[in-house]
Every structure is written in C-alpha cells, then in structure tokens.
Design a protein around this motif. Structure first.
Motif, short mmCIF file in Angstrom:
data_model
loop_
_atom_site.label_atom_id
_atom_site.label_comp_id
_atom_site.label_asym_id
_atom_site.label_seq_id
_atom_site.Cartn_x
_atom_site.Cartn_y
_atom_site.Cartn_z
N ARG A 1 0.83 -1.20 0.00
CA ARG A 1 0.00 0.00 0.00
C ARG A 1 0.87 1.25 0.00
O ARG A 1 2.05 1.22 0.38
CB ARG A 1 -0.92 0.05 1.24
CG ARG A 1 -1.88 -1.10 1.37
CD ARG A 1 -2.79 -1.24 0.19
NE ARG A 1 -3.60 -0.05 -0.05
CZ ARG A 1 -4.36 0.14 -1.14
NH1 ARG A 1 -4.37 -0.77 -2.10
NH2 ARG A 1 -5.07 1.23 -1.26
N ALA A 2 0.28 2.34 -0.40
CA ALA A 2 0.97 3.63 -0.38
C ALA A 2 0.67 4.37 0.92
O ALA A 2 -0.26 4.02 1.66
CB ALA A 2 0.53 4.48 -1.57
N GLY A 3 1.46 5.38 1.18
CA GLY A 3 1.22 6.26 2.32
C GLY A 3 1.85 7.61 2.05
O GLY A 3 2.65 7.77 1.11
N TYR A 4 1.49 8.60 2.87
CA TYR A 4 2.00 9.96 2.69
C TYR A 4 2.53 10.50 4.01
O TYR A 4 1.93 10.31 5.07
CB TYR A 4 0.89 10.89 2.19
CG TYR A 4 0.37 10.54 0.81
CD1 TYR A 4 0.95 11.10 -0.34
CD2 TYR A 4 -0.70 9.66 0.65
CE1 TYR A 4 0.47 10.79 -1.60
CE2 TYR A 4 -1.19 9.34 -0.61
CZ TYR A 4 -0.60 9.91 -1.73
OH TYR A 4 -1.07 9.59 -2.98
N TRP A 5 3.66 11.19 3.92
CA TRP A 5 4.27 11.81 5.07
C TRP A 5 4.00 13.31 5.11
O TRP A 5 4.03 13.97 4.07
CB TRP A 5 5.78 11.59 5.07
CG TRP A 5 6.19 10.25 5.56
CD1 TRP A 5 6.52 9.14 4.82
CD2 TRP A 5 6.30 9.84 6.93
NE1 TRP A 5 6.84 8.08 5.64
CE2 TRP A 5 6.72 8.49 6.94
CE3 TRP A 5 6.10 10.49 8.15
CZ2 TRP A 5 6.92 7.77 8.12
CZ3 TRP A 5 6.30 9.79 9.33
CH2 TRP A 5 6.71 8.45 9.31
N PHE A 6 3.76 13.80 6.31
CA PHE A 6 3.60 15.23 6.56
C PHE A 6 4.70 15.65 7.54
O PHE A 6 5.04 14.90 8.45
CB PHE A 6 2.23 15.53 7.20
CG PHE A 6 1.05 15.16 6.34
CD1 PHE A 6 0.32 16.14 5.69
CD2 PHE A 6 0.66 13.84 6.19
CE1 PHE A 6 -0.77 15.81 4.92
CE2 PHE A 6 -0.43 13.50 5.41
CZ PHE A 6 -1.15 14.48 4.77
N GLY A 7 5.20 16.85 7.37
CA GLY A 7 6.13 17.39 8.35
C GLY A 7 7.58 17.25 7.96
O GLY A 7 7.96 17.25 6.79
N LYS A 8 8.42 17.13 8.97
CA LYS A 8 9.89 17.17 8.82
C LYS A 8 10.40 16.08 7.89
O LYS A 8 9.93 14.95 7.92
CB LYS A 8 10.52 17.02 10.21
CG LYS A 8 12.03 17.14 10.22
CD LYS A 8 12.55 16.98 11.65
CE LYS A 8 14.07 17.07 11.71
NZ LYS A 8 14.57 16.91 13.10
N ARG A 9 11.38 16.46 7.07
CA ARG A 9 12.00 15.50 6.16
C ARG A 9 13.46 15.28 6.54
O ARG A 9 14.03 16.00 7.35
CB ARG A 9 11.89 16.00 4.72
CG ARG A 9 10.43 16.14 4.27
CD ARG A 9 10.29 16.12 2.79
NE ARG A 9 8.89 16.07 2.39
CZ ARG A 9 8.48 15.77 1.16
NH1 ARG A 9 9.38 15.53 0.21
NH2 ARG A 9 7.19 15.75 0.87
N GLY A 10 14.08 14.28 5.90
CA GLY A 10 15.45 13.96 6.19
C GLY A 10 16.41 14.97 5.60
O GLY A 10 16.02 15.88 4.85
N PRO A 11 17.70 14.82 5.90
CA PRO A 11 18.72 15.75 5.39
C PRO A 11 18.76 15.82 3.87
O PRO A 11 19.14 16.85 3.30
CB PRO A 11 20.03 15.16 5.94
CG PRO A 11 19.62 14.38 7.15
CD PRO A 11 18.28 13.82 6.82
#
Length: 400
Positions: free
Chosen positions: A117-127
């Motif tokens: 399945r897919a998903g989505y991230w909100f907020g802080k990201r990696g370097p």
C-alpha cells in the motif's frame, strides 16, 4: 436513496447541471430566507454556517447519486505524475503475518489479502529532503487515518484529513511528523465489490509494521489518530494491537490514541426521535453515509446483522451480545466529538465501554457544543475547530 443512479453519462453531467443550478438559484436563496432569524436556526450558528452545512449536505447527496470518484486519488497516478516525492509518497510492504484470529476469518470470508500500500508523510524531512527517514532517537510520530465512510477519501495531503495533519503539527508539541496510510476503500453493488472488512485494518497493520520495523519507531512513541471512519479504524487497530501477540511485534500497542468523531454504529442501533441520528440529522452533513451503501460495502460477504453485532465494525452498537471486556488493555484515549453530530450517541457508548474496561481516567472526552461532524476538518468551523486542537494539545501534555 438509490445510490449512483446517475453514474453513467450523459445522465451524470445532466444531474450535475441540475444539482448546481438548484443549489444556486433555489436552495441557497431558500435557506437564506428560512434561517434569516436566529430563532429559526436548529443550532446557535451564524447564517453563514447554516448555509455552508446545508451546501455540504447537498454535495454529499449529489456524490452518492452520481460518483464518489472525485473524492478518491490513486497513488499510482500520483507517482506517474512525478509529484510523489513532493507530496511525501512512500510505499509500504504487505504484512500478512499480522492477520490472525477472527480478523483472519473475516478476511477469508471477504477474500481480503494483505497487499502493498501507499502512504503519505507530513512534516519534517530527512537531510536529503526526502520523506520517510528512519526514526530519530526517541522520536514521536502520529499515525493517522482519513475519513470518508470507508467508501471515499484519500491520505493525500490535498484532501480533508491533510488539513488536520497540517494543523495538528502546529499544536502537537513534540511531534514533527505524521504518516497516513492509503488504506483500501470499500464498494458494492451497483459498483464492483471491493475492499470489504477487514481490508482497511489489514492495511493499517502494514503501516504500523512499517513505522516500527522499517523506520524504527518505538510503539510507545506512536500516537494513532483517525477522524470519522478513520477514527473507527484507529480504534480497530489500537484494540487489535493491544489484545494480540503478533509475530515480530509481540503485544505492541501504541502509546495513545486520538479519536475524532469516530464512526461507531454502522447498523444505526441508536434509534428513536431523541437519538442523535434523528435530532441532529439536519445539523450534520453525513446523513447519506448511513443510508445503506457504506455499510453494505463494508460488510461484503458477512451477514447483514454484522453491522450491529460485530464489535470491530460497530463498537458503539447497542446490539452487541456482550460488550464487557472488548476494549480491555487500550492505551490512553482522547475522544473529541461535536454536540450537533448525528453520530454523537454511538461515540458516547464507545467512551463508556472503554472506561468500563480500563477505569476512570482512561478516556479524555471532549464534546464541543453545537459542532457538527469533525469540526477540526473545517477552517470555517471556528471557534470549535480551534477548541478541538487546543484540547488535543492540552491532553498530549498529560502523556509526558
């Protein structure tokens, strides 16, 4: 209501034109006159709010007569557009080993298998600017589920729950990231049968494993959150994790759960003129979700009575054989609901059952007077919108 009667062209286009003209030139003018005096309004709302709620009711009715496709978004299309990285799209492996017991039995009856399945991230990201980086030392995360009656909606940031996620990051001290899984939606006749219970729960388990095993979040640092049908799904997931010893996870419930207007009674067992389903019907925009199609789609091959006897599907049902002990072992819970919601009574039943099984203090219950369904989804629903976020922020401080 006959669902999706006008789903084919040219009837669909003709109905859209009819519905739009009727709304603009008949219904809105009527509502403005009908509710011009505050004493004529079903709630102490402004005239603007009355008209907005009525318009949303009309929109929901139109969708269930034509199509809900506009409220869904295929992550494969997002990926093909080249914007997947921009919106925080990731893919989550299936977790068939986590499906067991009565959930496995229901999955067998409805032909549901674990899948990627897919998903989505909100907020802080990696370097590197990408989403989905491994958990930092003792990092906290919110695992969220969108609403839509299990038949519409998306985890994509542009949809309604995306607004909640963006706002929650402003209020939830100590949380810098939110993850939403794109769980399978349900459908049934006259549409192709798909995604019946427990498809969404199976997908939710895959997302939880992804957070714990792939990214390294501690279960105690995960806050499970859901709104509307997603609130019901959040409760399903938390209960399942709290009451099962799962391969590779053990008994690993999240640290807490936040349920925003959780849909809890698909069988509509709370009946009568004094029930919230009846007294708040005109104050809310979810009426069509309880006219049959979502419940039928969710049940799939399960018997029709499962809508009121299956505690996973309807934890707030008045017709559960023996609700005692069903919710034992749940982590700290916050429930936020509107006082003008159709689904208020089942939510109260869920609250009382969780407290009965886990003791006083196990549930922080917030009822926002005169608020309709999930006020935190709507920028126009102030002051209740802000009150909901502030209540959440205050509750979270008690978990430290």
């Amino acid at each position: 209501m006959v669902f999706f009667r006008f789903r084919h062209q040219p009837l669909k286009a003709m109905y859209y034109v009819y519905a739009g003209l009727s709304l603009l030139f008949v219904q809105i003018p009527y509502w403005v006159v009908r509710y011009a005096l505050p004493s004529t309004r079903p709630q102490p709302w402004s005239l603007g709010r009355i008209v907005i709620v009525k318009c949303l009711r009309a929109l929901v009715t139109t969708m269930f007569r034509t199509s809900v496709a506009l409220m869904n978004l295929d992550p494969l299309d997002v990926e093909k557009s080249g914007k997947g990285e921009e919106v925080g799209l990731v893919w989550v492996d299936a977790a068939p080993e986590l499906v067991t017991g009565e959930i496995e039995e229901a999955a067998y009856l409805n032909g549901i298998e674990a899948e990627r399945r897919a998903g989505y991230w909100f907020g802080k990201r990696g370097p590197n600017g990408k989403a989905g980086q491994p958990a930092g030392p003792d990092e906290r995360v919110i695992y969220s589920f969108h609403g839509g009656g299990f038949v519409m909606g998306s985890a994509h940031p542009s949809f309604a729950t995306g607004y909640i996620c963006s706002e929650m990051l402003k209020y939830a001290k100590g949380y810098e990231r939110i993850f939403q899984i794109e769980f399978r939606l349900s459908s049934s006749d006259p549409l192709p049968a798909y995604g019946a219970f427990p498809a969404a729960l199976v997908d939710g388990l895959a997302g939880y494993k992804y957070l714990v095993h792939t990214l390294g979040f501690k279960p105690s640092n995960i806050l499970v959150m859901g709104e509307s049908a997603g609130g019901g799904l959040a409760l399903q997931l938390t209960r399942y994790l709290s009451q099962n010893n799962l391969p590779g996870l053990g008994c690993a419930p999240p640290g807490a759960q936040l349920l925003l207007s959780p849909t809890s009674d698909w069988g509509r067992t709370h009946t009568g003129p004094d029930s919230s389903f009846e007294r708040n019907r005109d104050n809310d925009m979810v009426h069509a979700f309880f006219d049959g199609f979502p419940a039928k789609s969710l049940l799939g091959n399960l018997p029709s009575e499962a809508a009121w006897t299956n505690s996973w599907i309807s934890p707030g049902s008045l017709r559960l054989a023996n609700p005692e002990g069903l919710f034992k072992g749940l982590p700290p819970t916050c429930i936020i609901v509107g006082g003008a919601e159709m689904t208020l009574d089942p939510v109260k039943a869920v609250r009382d059952r969780i407290v009965a099984d886990n003791g006083d203090g196990s549930v922080h219950y917030v009822e926002l007077p005169h608020a309709c369904h999930v006020p935190m989804t709507h920028a126009w629903h102030d002051p209740e919108r802000t009150q909901g976020y502030e209540a959440t922020a205050k509750w979270l401080t008690t978990l430290d």
